[in-house]
Design an enzyme around this catalytic site. Structure first.
Site, PDB file in Angstrom:
ATOM      1  N   HIS A   1       0.824  -1.219   0.000  1.00  7.14           N
ATOM      2  CA  HIS A   1       0.000   0.000   0.000  1.00  7.14           C
ATOM      3  C   HIS A   1       0.862   1.274   0.000  1.00  7.14           C
ATOM      4  O   HIS A   1       0.313   2.373   0.085  1.00  7.14           O
ATOM      5  CB  HIS A   1      -0.943   0.026   1.207  1.00  7.14           C
ATOM      6  CG  HIS A   1      -1.935  -1.098   1.222  1.00  7.14           C
ATOM      7  ND1 HIS A   1      -2.757  -1.377   0.152  1.00  7.14           N
ATOM      8  CD2 HIS A   1      -2.223  -2.028   2.181  1.00  7.14           C
ATOM      9  CE1 HIS A   1      -3.518  -2.435   0.448  1.00  7.14           C
ATOM     10  NE2 HIS A   1      -3.212  -2.846   1.665  1.00  7.14           N
TER      11      HIS A   1
ATOM     12  N   ASP B   1      -2.668 -10.588  -2.302  1.00  9.80           N
ATOM     13  CA  ASP B   1      -3.209 -10.120  -1.016  1.00  9.80           C
ATOM     14  C   ASP B   1      -4.701  -9.812  -1.190  1.00  9.80           C
ATOM     15  O   ASP B   1      -5.148  -9.449  -2.286  1.00  9.80           O
ATOM     16  CB  ASP B   1      -2.443  -8.851  -0.610  1.00  9.80           C
ATOM     17  CG  ASP B   1      -2.754  -8.352   0.795  1.00  9.80           C
ATOM     18  OD1 ASP B   1      -1.905  -8.528   1.675  1.00  9.80           O
ATOM     19  OD2 ASP B   1      -3.847  -7.760   0.989  1.00  9.80           O
TER      20      ASP B   1
ATOM     21  N   HIS C   1      -6.264  -7.347  -0.258  1.00  8.78           N
ATOM     22  CA  HIS C   1      -6.430  -5.915  -0.546  1.00  8.78           C
ATOM     23  C   HIS C   1      -5.740  -5.546  -1.864  1.00  8.78           C
ATOM     24  O   HIS C   1      -4.676  -6.097  -2.185  1.00  8.78           O
ATOM     25  CB  HIS C   1      -5.819  -5.078   0.589  1.00  8.78           C
ATOM     26  CG  HIS C   1      -6.442  -5.336   1.924  1.00  8.78           C
ATOM     27  ND1 HIS C   1      -5.858  -6.161   2.864  1.00  8.78           N
ATOM     28  CD2 HIS C   1      -7.593  -4.883   2.461  1.00  8.78           C
ATOM     29  CE1 HIS C   1      -6.639  -6.198   3.948  1.00  8.78           C
ATOM     30  NE2 HIS C   1      -7.701  -5.440   3.722  1.00  8.78           N
TER      31      HIS C   1
ATOM     32  N   ASP D   1      -4.033 -12.749   3.836  1.00  7.46           N
ATOM     33  CA  ASP D   1      -5.302 -12.266   4.399  1.00  7.46           C
ATOM     34  C   ASP D   1      -6.512 -12.582   3.515  1.00  7.46           C
ATOM     35  O   ASP D   1      -7.637 -12.200   3.849  1.00  7.46           O
ATOM     36  CB  ASP D   1      -5.242 -10.777   4.751  1.00  7.46           C
ATOM     37  CG  ASP D   1      -4.595  -9.923   3.684  1.00  7.46           C
ATOM     38  OD1 ASP D   1      -4.322 -10.442   2.586  1.00  7.46           O
ATOM     39  OD2 ASP D   1      -4.355  -8.732   3.950  1.00  7.46           O
TER      40      ASP D   1
HETATM   41 ZN   LIG Z   1      -3.931  -7.106   2.882  1.00  9.62          ZN
END
Ligand SMILES: [Zn+2]
Length: 335
Positions: free
Chosen positions: A155, A190, A192, A279
């Site tokens: 990120h 991931d 996200h 995750d």
């Molecule tokens: Zn993540």
């Protein structure tokens, strides 16, 4: 498999952050490092080498790196700071000035309240970045390597961090492979969206970025991760987002990975960086996909079947009983 880690990953141990407007326990703690390190027992484990800041500033702006290195030492600028610096104001589009004061710079360089600065933040994030550089080097020498990067990185943009991430370890590894002459693809699995990695390479055609993630219209990072984001300028066509509906299990996730690998093959990639978030697990405390431990093992095997030099970079994946099993399963599949 060769596994690289940094003992400095015991640093940067935040306690809380704002989620959904409330102060919650912070999931990205140093205990994750201890759990993941134990999970790779049996592999060849190597301490990260100090590569200095050159591989970091190859993808991050020097002023941002300087801020990360020096912010804690400037804490006397703000009264009452004892354990952490946290951003509480953030520039919006059209607010482009870089303030000189510390509180303003915290919001300029860190995108949310989850990404605090503490006394041992720099050593932890630098150690994580150095492990990623080593993984790139070992991928070329030995075919594949895993870097236990903690804190994670995907990120983090070139000029700012967010979402528990400061330095983009996957982008640093990708640039390292690029500098060694490889045609590089980043495959981010991931849960996200890998928004920072997308941002760093968005205008470039020499690194293909592919992210497979939970759909972001009501999920972090909210403002990116859509399939209409395909790159800009020379980078048009070299960014692929494959967004999955929440609650899906192994099969659609593995099908998306297979689709991403087809795109990487069509691109002619000669080296691969895998942003390995765990995750997407059905048991992850903040995940919304339902991937099983067996699904992670199959993902490892599927990605390894691309037969490309591969640097596997640890991203998210939060504390639950399944966490160490999911890492072991992925690496077993990739081996
Ligand atoms: Zn993540």
């Amino acid at each position: 498999m060769i596994c690289i880690h940094s003992p400095a990953s015991t640093g940067q141990n935040p306690q809380s952050f704002f989620r959904h407007g409330n102060l919650r326990d912070h999931p990205e703690t140093s205990e994750r490092y201890r759990i993941l390190l134990k999970a790779i027992t049996g592999h060849e484990i190597i301490d990260a080498t100090d590569h200095g800041t050159a591989p970091i500033t190859a993808v991050h702006s020097p002023d941002y790196v300087e801020f990360l290195m020096t912010a804690w030492g400037r804490r006397q600028e703000l009264a009452g700071i004892t354990d952490q610096l946290v951003a509480t104001q953030f520039p919006r589009v059209g607010m482009n000035a870089r303030p000189t004061g510390l509180q303003g710079q915290l919001g300029f360089y860190l995108g949310d309240t989850s990404t605090s600065i503490r006394d041992d933040t720099w050593s932890a994030i630098a150690g994580s970045a150095h492990a990623a550089v080593d993984a790139a080097d070992y991928a070329l020498k030995a075919g594949k390597a895993y870097a236990l990067c903690r804190p994670p990185g995907h990120h983090a943009y070139g000029g700012y961090g967010s979402g528990f991430c400061y330095l983009n370890n996957a982008a640093i590894a990708a640039q390292r492979l690029r500098d060694a002459g490889a045609k590089v693809a980043v495959l981010d699995i991931d849960v996200h969206h890998g928004n920072g990695t997308q941002g760093i390479f968005y205008g470039r055609d020499d690194v293909l970025t592919v992210s497979i993630h939970a759909e972001t219209s009501a999920y972090f990072p909210f403002y990116s991760g859509y399939e209409t984001e395909t790159g800009t300028g020379a980078g048009e066509g070299f960014n692929i987002n494959l967004a999955l509906d929440h609650g899906l299990g192994d099969e659609p996730w593995l099908a998306a990975i297979a689709h991403g690998l087809e795109a990487i093959h069509a691109y002619g990639g000669t080296a691969l960086v895998v942003s390995l978030g765990l995750d997407a697990s059905e048991h992850d405390p903040i995940g919304v996909l339902k991937v099983t431990t067996s699904g992670f093992e199959r993902a490892g095997a599927l990605i390894a079947s691309a037969a490309l030099p591969m640097a596997i970079i640890q991203e998210g994946g939060y504390i639950c009983d399944a966490l160490p099993h999911n890492l072991a399963a992925f690496l077993n599949g990739a081996d």
